[in-house]
Design a protein around this motif. Structure first.
Motif, short mmCIF file in Angstrom:
data_model
loop_
_atom_site.label_atom_id
_atom_site.label_comp_id
_atom_site.label_asym_id
_atom_site.label_seq_id
_atom_site.Cartn_x
_atom_site.Cartn_y
_atom_site.Cartn_z
N LEU A 52 -10.57 59.11 24.70
CA LEU A 52 -10.62 60.57 24.87
C LEU A 52 -11.09 60.92 26.27
O LEU A 52 -11.68 60.09 26.98
N TRP A 64 -17.63 66.77 26.04
CA TRP A 64 -16.48 66.45 25.22
C TRP A 64 -16.52 67.41 24.04
O TRP A 64 -17.43 67.35 23.19
N ILE A 67 -14.38 67.12 19.14
CA ILE A 67 -14.01 65.77 18.68
C ILE A 67 -14.02 65.76 17.15
O ILE A 67 -15.02 66.11 16.52
N TYR A 69 -14.80 64.43 13.72
CA TYR A 69 -15.69 63.38 13.23
C TYR A 69 -15.42 63.03 11.77
O TYR A 69 -16.03 62.11 11.21
N TYR A 92 -6.96 61.52 23.70
CA TYR A 92 -7.32 62.79 23.06
C TYR A 92 -8.06 63.67 24.07
O TYR A 92 -9.03 63.23 24.70
N ALA A 94 -10.55 66.32 24.65
CA ALA A 94 -11.68 66.99 23.99
C ALA A 94 -12.14 68.15 24.85
O ALA A 94 -13.16 68.08 25.58
N PHE A 125 -15.34 69.25 13.56
CA PHE A 125 -15.35 68.80 14.95
C PHE A 125 -16.78 68.86 15.46
O PHE A 125 -17.61 69.64 14.98
#
Length: 603
Positions: A52, A64, A67, A69, A92, A94, A125
């Motif tokens: 990421l 970031w 994300i 989780y 990714y 973020a 997230f």
């Protein structure tokens, strides 16, 4: 019954005061949205889900944002424990911290209409902020946002200054809110694929999943998984209290900070079916909402419930909210529940006094000096207004008195009581504080220092180092050029103590220099740190000598109250405050009944 005005101002709402002012001062909020993050190659990291990239904040921290989780809790995963997130093959990005769990937006939020159903069920997230690399083995601080467990999200505030000044990693998750986060039903328990699916506390399970994700991934950002502190304000602090007691969170953190919280829990009976009597009501139960939707008991199958459109479910809770002049289009579901899975069935107040009831880690308990004062601002018994915009206390002494006793009760019930019990029951140190800053500017021609004072949620900007967010000061009235110098000094001091606590478990020991030792609370000495600017009363240690008995005696003799109506309203709010923090109303309910009855007698 706790009415929705009082609920908004003290039950667990990190942004309730701002919402109240937003309704009172239409058109004054900041219109500009957050600066859109730009991908920065220096932030590329590899975690368990894949590679990421993040961004660099205006303050210079790496961030970031957004994300995943856990898997999206949608469809058949609605009202189940969070599942593992999927891996991704491409890098990714973020860069989006604005995604949120389903909630009614407040009046103060840029881009939303007040009462709009905002967010998504696909919302698990989290956000990470860190000093720019290379960094390694830094302590981690997991921030749990407030908002009555019905509002807020992990990206509301920018803790870059905290991360940079204290050399810590900050993690801030979303977690399911309202009926998506707290819902009890026998059909869900009977169809559970694993024990955690039978819980009533899905929001807490999300926070536990955050802590597990942190254990597995935080080293990639320079964090030490063996040094994790959880901290939160209002609802976030109540959730911290629940995590302190949950057997599922054992060994996932080693320190906790509760800012204006408490240890309230509900029974499974209350969460699923409602209270035994209306006088004992503390919110809306799951089956009550289903009945409001016209779904009979026989029709309440897992498949049927999971197919309910989210908008309809939220509307049912809104329709069941008591119409008592509350603020905004809010809801009041039962939340933290002693379900025997996430939380032991005896409930948090009982666990607090037990030697093995809470995880034995260092803890900080604190409240703000004037937590509930602003409840009087919108009561025309205490204030008058011009056009519903400019507010003035009719009698300043009476106005200050009405807020003093409920606020002092919050300290007694959420700091003094728990700190004493934990100091006796555990071996880890316990610390206490009170936040006294009350140097706000004027709103139109209203004196906010008097009307609001050191109110609920006011300390958040000082702890996180974010005074620019529309969620800490949407109108530019609180944090002004006039109070900037002293305010920033106090913020630096508070961040230093919070950072040291994350580093060592002791706010006075660590990499940050602190000129005043913050000594632990003991049952005998009850030492408390008081936070204020140097040009007023100053930051200092005091020995707390109060008690509920002394508070009630002072209340009875306080000649600032003009009449029995003043005393009735203050005692009612003090009783509700005690209940909201997880304990009985003590003497306040009787006092409220006495003075409220006297106030209605013919003169």
């Amino acid at each position: 019954m706790i009415d929705s005005m009082k609920t908004a101002l003290f039950r667990t709402s990190g942004g309730a005061l701002l919402l109240a002012l937003g309704l009172a001062l239409p058109g004054c909020s900041k219109e500009e949205g957050p600066v859109q993050p730009v991908a920065d190659g220096a932030t590329v990291r590899e975690i368990s889900q894949g590679e990421l990239i993040g961004s660099t904040t205006p303050q210079g921290a790496h961030a970031w944002l957004g994300i995943p989780y856990a898997a999206a809790p949608i469809g058949d995963l609605r009202w189940r424990a969070p599942r593992e997130p999927a891996r991704w093959s491409d890098r990714y990005e973020a860069l989006d911290g604005t995604r949120r769990c389903l909630q009614y937006a407040s009046e103060i939020e840029p881009g939303f209409e007040g009462g709009e159903l905002a967010g998504s069920e696909d919302c698990l997230f989290l956000n990470v902020w860190a000093p720019p690399g290379p960094v390694d083995d830094l302590p981690v601080m997991v921030w749990i946002h407030g908002g009555a467990n019905v509002w807020g999200f992990g990206g509301q505030l920018d803790p870059s200054r905290l991360a940079l000044s204290q050399n810590v990693i900050v993690v801030a998750p979303n977690y399911r809110l309202g009926p998506m986060g707290w819902f009890a039903h026998s059909a869900l328990r009977e169809s559970a694929d694993k024990p955690e699916d039978g819980s009533a506390n899905f929001g807490l399970l999300d926070l536990i999943a955050t802590l597990r994700w942190t254990q597995d991934n935080i080293a990639a950002f320079g964090g030490d998984p063996d040094r994790v502190t959880i901290f939160g304000e209002s609802a976030g602090a109540f959730n911290v209290g629940a995590l302190l007691a949950s057997p599922l969170s054992e060994d996932l953190f080693d320190g906790a900070i509760m800012q204006s919280g408490g240890f309230a829990t509900h029974t499974m009976q209350e969460a699923e079916f409602g209270p035994d009597t209306e006088g004992a009501r503390r919110g809306v139960a799951s089956r009550e909402a289903l009945a409001e939707l016209g779904i009979s008991d026989a029709e309440q199958t897992p498949a049927t419930m999971r197919a309910i459109p989210a908008k309809d479910l939220f509307q049912a809770y809104q329709d069941l909210r008591p119409d008592e002049g509350g603020l905004g289009d809010s809801i009041d579901p039962i939340d933290i529940t002693a379900d025997g899975i996430v939380l032991p069935e005896e409930g948090l107040p009982a666990l607090l006094a037990s030697k093995a009831g809470l995880h034995d880690v260092p803890v900080i308990f604190g409240t703000n000096r004037d937590e509930t004062r602003a409840a009087g601002m919108f009561d025309d018994h205490f204030t008058r207004s011009i056009g519903g915009v400019a507010f003035f206390a009719k009698d300043t002494d009476a106005y200050l008195a009405q807020g003093e006793y409920p606020s002092a009760t919050w300290f007694e019930r959420a700091v003094a009581g728990p700190a004493t019990l934990r100091a006796k029951a555990g071996s880890a140190p316990v610390f206490a504080y009170r936040f006294d800053w009350d140097e706000e500017g004027d709103a139109i021609v209203s004196d906010l220092a008097t009307l609001i004072g050191a109110s609920h949620a006011m300390e958040i900007g000082f702890v996180l180092g974010d005074f620019e967010s529309p969620y800490t000061d949407p109108f530019g009235f609180f944090f002004t050029d006039k109070n900037e110098e002293q305010r920033l000094k106090l913020s630096e001091r508070m961040m230093a103590y919070w950072g040291n606590f994350a580093h060592t478990g002791n706010p006075s020991k660590g990499p940050a220099r602190t000129s005043l030792a913050w000594r632990p609370w003991t049952a005998e000495k009850r030492r408390t740190m008081v936070f204020d600017t140097d040009e007023t009363s100053g930051t200092r240690m005091m020995r707390y000598t109060g008690s509920m008995e002394a508070l009630v005696e002072r209340f009875a003799a306080d000649d600032r109250f003009r009449n029995d109506v003043d005393r009735c309203k203050s005692a009612e709010l003090a009783a509700d405050t005690a209940i909201s923090t997880g304990v009985s109303p003590g003497p306040w309910r009787g006092l409220a009944n006495r003075y409220c009855q006297k106030s209605q007698e013919p003169s």
